[in-house]
Write a protein that holds these residues in place. Structure first.
Motif: not given
Length: 419
Positions: A11-27
């Motif tokens: 995975d690219s750093w950008f995809q991993v960044g999105f994984v992490l960001t998904t956690g922060i901006n979850s419901a």
């Protein structure tokens, strides 16, 4: 297992960044106005969120830099702790991490159930359906998703879907909240409660500050990133805690501004606006919670897949059957706990006290101190020891506050409560 190991460094750093960001901006972000800002107020709430962001970036960077240590890669948190301290630490870290992830997973099922119920109430306020029923539905959908997605790297397309869903409920909540705030009379921003209760709720809210940013599974996420691993992981962390954190900041502050100390622990329950928009926001929050749960459950799935020898192609009949039994059983237990005790604030506080602080801050600083002891000067060693001490005290205080909160709620609500 062997199949998952072949996916490492994919995975690219950008995809991993999105994984992490998904956690922060979850419901979960729909609750921060009520669970963080109401107990802390404007000054401590705003300053606390900014400090928690910076401290989380620092603590996670320590773990990221230990990924390649001692001549080998450490793709699991427990492997890193075991390599540094020995077998005892391996099992203690394993237990703490999976307890942390179990409670986060349970919290996502509660949030998903709340979102479904909020959508239902929009069309039938006096209907017979109660929160435990919606939690059960949420658990079932999470189970279907877990069976369909064999591993974390297979989420590629779903990360984009998750981002879109996050934008839907954040933008709708943001716009409707601003409208309510502009039209509302002056709000009361005083911190509610007696002096004693304020002390405990402040400690609990401080725990929630750090819960918002940390997962306790950074090495597992870092295991999928391309070379150079540490450099790319740092890029992902910078992305997560700069650009990625802005939507969470916005909805947290706007929600508190609009409703003051009466802000709900689920913001979409407070907003006024077109039924269709609120329904869309709630449904988006529901599906985003399903995707987020899968991210935070992936270390548990990896452990279960290894234990029950589920390997090879993800969609063979044998593997599908095994995932139905193993992951389905795990999520059934999650769902039962979520329905029994649907107190989302309690879950956030208790999880932060017993797992998030020890894993992300205490252990991170001490592991770095031990691993780099020959390369650190006296001031750097003192700095890490102060971090260990500070978060150790905060963890104990947060545990006491969380247990008190649970005791108070247990007197107010019954099992399978309809909140």
């Amino acid at each position: 297992n062997l199949f998952n190991l072949t996916l490492l460094l994919a995975d690219s750093w950008f995809q991993v960044g999105f994984v992490l960001t998904t956690g922060i901006n979850s419901a979960f972000v729909l609750g921060y106005s009520g669970t963080i800002m109401v107990p802390l107020g404007w000054t401590y709430g705003v300053v606390g969120l900014i400090l928690a962001t910076a401290m989380s970036l620092y603590a996670n960077s320590l773990i990221a830099k230990l990924h390649e240590f001692g001549g080998k890669r450490h793709i699991r948190y427990r492997d890193l702790a075991g390599f540094i301290y020995g077998d005892g630490a391996y099992y203690m870290t394993w237990g703490s991490q999976y307890l942390n992830l179990f409670m986060i997973n349970t919290g996502f099922i509660i949030v998903a159930g709340q979102a479904l119920k909020a959508a239902y109430v929009l069309f039938d306020q006096d209907g017979p359906m109660k929160l435990p029923y919606f939690i059960g539905m949420a658990g079932f959908v999470c189970g279907l998703f877990a069976i369909s997605i064999p591993h974390l790297s297979a989420l590629r397309l779903w990360l984009g879907v998750s981002t879109l869903l996050s934008l839907i409920y954040i933008i709708i909540a943001f716009v409707l909240t601003i409208k309510d705030g502009v039209n509302a009379p002056p709000r009361d921003y005083s911190i509610p409660g007696t002096t004693t209760s304020k002390i405990f709720t402040t400690i609990g809210a401080t725990t929630n500050l750090f819960f918002a940013f940390n997962t306790g599974m950074l090495p597992e996420i870092q295991a999928t990133i391309k070379q150079p691993v540490v450099k790319n992981m740092m890029r992902a962390l910078y992305f997560q805690l700069t650009v990625g954190v802005l939507p969470m900041y916005a909805i947290t502050f706007i929600g508190y501004w609009a409703y003051g100390s009466s802000t709900s622990t689920y913001l979409l329950s407070s907003v006024d606006g077109p039924v269709s928009l609120k329904a869309l926001a709630n449904i988006a929050a529901f599906f985003q919670s399903v995707i987020s749960l899968h991210i935070f459950a992936s270390p548990m799935y990896e452990f279960l897949d290894t234990k029950y020898k589920i390997k090879g192609r993800g969609f063979t009949i044998q593997n599908l059957t095994s995932r139905i039994a193993v992951r389905g059983g795990y999520l059934t237990f999650n769902t039962l706990v979520a329905a029994l005790l649907p107190f989302i604030g309690d879950f956030m506080s208790l999880t932060g006290a017993i797992s998030t602080f020890p894993l992300t801050f205490i252990l991170a600083n001490h592991m770095y101190l031990v691993a780099k002891r020959n390369k650190l000067n006296s001031f750097q060693k003192l700095w890490h020891w102060l971090n260990v001490l500070f978060f150790g005290v905060l963890s104990f205080a947060a545990l006491v506050a969380a247990l008190r909160l649970i005791a108070v709620d247990s007197k107010t609500y019954h099992l399978f409560a309809d909140l």
